[in-house]
Design an enzyme around this catalytic site. Sequence first.
Site, PDB file in Angstrom:
ATOM      1  N   ASP A  18      -0.008  -0.455  -2.902  1.00 12.96           N
ATOM      2  CA  ASP A  18      -0.449  -0.475  -4.455  1.00 12.96           C
ATOM      3  C   ASP A  18       0.772   0.556  -5.389  1.00 12.96           C
ATOM      4  OD1 ASP A  18      -1.095   1.898  -2.825  1.00 12.96           O
ATOM      5  OD2 ASP A  18      -2.716   2.534  -4.440  1.00 12.96           O
ATOM      6  N   HIS A  19       1.829   0.936  -4.877  1.00 19.81           N
ATOM      7  CA  HIS A  19       2.661   1.459  -6.044  1.00 19.81           C
ATOM      8  C   HIS A  19       4.016   0.683  -5.999  1.00 19.81           C
ATOM      9  CE1 HIS A  19       0.323   5.086  -6.270  1.00 19.81           C
ATOM     10  NE2 HIS A  19      -0.287   4.436  -5.345  1.00 19.81           N
ATOM     11  N   HIS A  70       5.967   6.191  -4.417  1.00 16.21           N
ATOM     12  CA  HIS A  70       6.047   6.082  -2.757  1.00 16.21           C
ATOM     13  C   HIS A  70       5.754   4.780  -2.418  1.00 16.21           C
ATOM     14  CE1 HIS A  70       1.933   6.646  -3.782  1.00 16.21           C
ATOM     15  NE2 HIS A  70       1.561   6.223  -2.670  1.00 16.21           N
ATOM     16  N   HIS A 122       1.375  13.330   1.240  1.00 19.94           N
ATOM     17  CA  HIS A 122       0.729  11.791   1.300  1.00 19.94           C
ATOM     18  C   HIS A 122       1.661  11.040   1.953  1.00 19.94           C
ATOM     19  CE1 HIS A 122      -1.796   8.679  -0.208  1.00 19.94           C
ATOM     20  NE2 HIS A 122      -0.783   7.929  -0.878  1.00 19.94           N
ATOM     21  N   HIS A 169       3.894   3.065  -0.632  1.00 21.06           N
ATOM     22  CA  HIS A 169       2.214   2.236  -0.418  1.00 21.06           C
ATOM     23  C   HIS A 169       2.428   0.884  -1.076  1.00 21.06           C
ATOM     24  CE1 HIS A 169       0.405   6.044   1.204  1.00 21.06           C
ATOM     25  NE2 HIS A 169       1.147   5.182   2.286  1.00 21.06           N
ATOM     26  N   HIS A 213      -3.876   6.799  -9.627  1.00 27.69           N
ATOM     27  CA  HIS A 213      -5.229   6.204  -9.740  1.00 27.69           C
ATOM     28  C   HIS A 213      -6.243   6.728 -10.771  1.00 27.69           C
ATOM     29  CE1 HIS A 213      -4.749   3.876  -5.838  1.00 27.69           C
ATOM     30  NE2 HIS A 213      -3.664   4.902  -5.621  1.00 27.69           N
ATOM     31  N   ASP A 258       0.406   9.667  -5.959  1.00 28.96           N
ATOM     32  CA  ASP A 258      -0.736   9.995  -5.134  1.00 28.96           C
ATOM     33  C   ASP A 258      -0.693  11.182  -4.633  1.00 28.96           C
ATOM     34  OD1 ASP A 258      -1.651   7.441  -5.651  1.00 28.96           O
ATOM     35  OD2 ASP A 258      -1.495   6.735  -3.705  1.00 28.96           O
TER      36      ASP A 258
HETATM   37 FE    FE Z   1      -2.046   4.507  -4.167  1.00 30.32          FE
HETATM   38 ZN    ZN Z   2      -0.570   6.036  -1.743  1.00 33.86          ZN
END
Ligand code: FE
Ligand code: ZN
Length: 258
Positions: A59-60, A55, A113, A57, A170, A132
């Site tokens: 952090d991805h 996805h 999400h 975000h 995560h 996530d």
């Molecule tokens: Fe994340």
């Molecule tokens: Zn996320």
Amino acid sequence: MIEVVPIPQLRDNYAYLVIDSDTKKAGVIDCAEVAPVLAEIDRRQVEVVALLPTHHHYDHVGGHEDFLRVHRVEVFAYAGQRQRIPGCTREVQEGDEIPIGHLVARVIFIPAHTTGHVAYYFPEEHVVFTGDTLFVAGCGRLFEGDAATMMASLQKLASLPDETQVYCGHEYSQKNLEFALQLEPHNAALRQKYERVLALRAQGLPTVPSTIAEEKATNPFLRWHSAELQANLRRIDPNLGNDPVEIFAKVRALKDTF
Ligand code: FE
Ligand code: ZN
């Protein structure tokens, strides 16, 4: 043969290098931070052919631009999400198959999400990357979808074969299991899983992979049918109804403030 290398990213994220050991071709799932990913590629002498983000975000996908400066590869995104995925070259949909050497990653659409969240499932090897959406003993927050949508996405994943190995986005397992134990303190599989996770974390090791069977036995977001979980929820909220979506939403709301 598939080989999966978890690469710790940022504070508690994982990127994954997915290697076809026959051809030495590889894909990178959720590249947030490029230096440790490039180091692993170098060390293993593999040729990366694709970036596979679950996805949009940061952090991805935060490492995409730096990665693409070094290696020009295909970058996938769910249909309609091209603008959100840096460097996207190809949009995919439910059931599409992405070759990585002799391996095949099948796209599973699992929104909630985010509206464009996908999992990558390797049906021959029974391995799934869940980002996530499904965590070890947890699930992602409902940023762009409601409880019913998340439940449907989780049930899609839960319907994969029991032995399927689950790699998530995560390292939240320990805290997730502590939450789960509050709702099902007498679930023996859950207690055992918590002990195993504590032992892994004490050695600084990742707690992935889990399996679909283990998640069905321990993950409170897949256990709305559990009598013990329902009884403990009703202790907190005596007005809670019997609708699975309502029960699921209650677990999600409690976890938000845990
Ligand atoms: Fe994340
Ligand atoms: Zn996320």
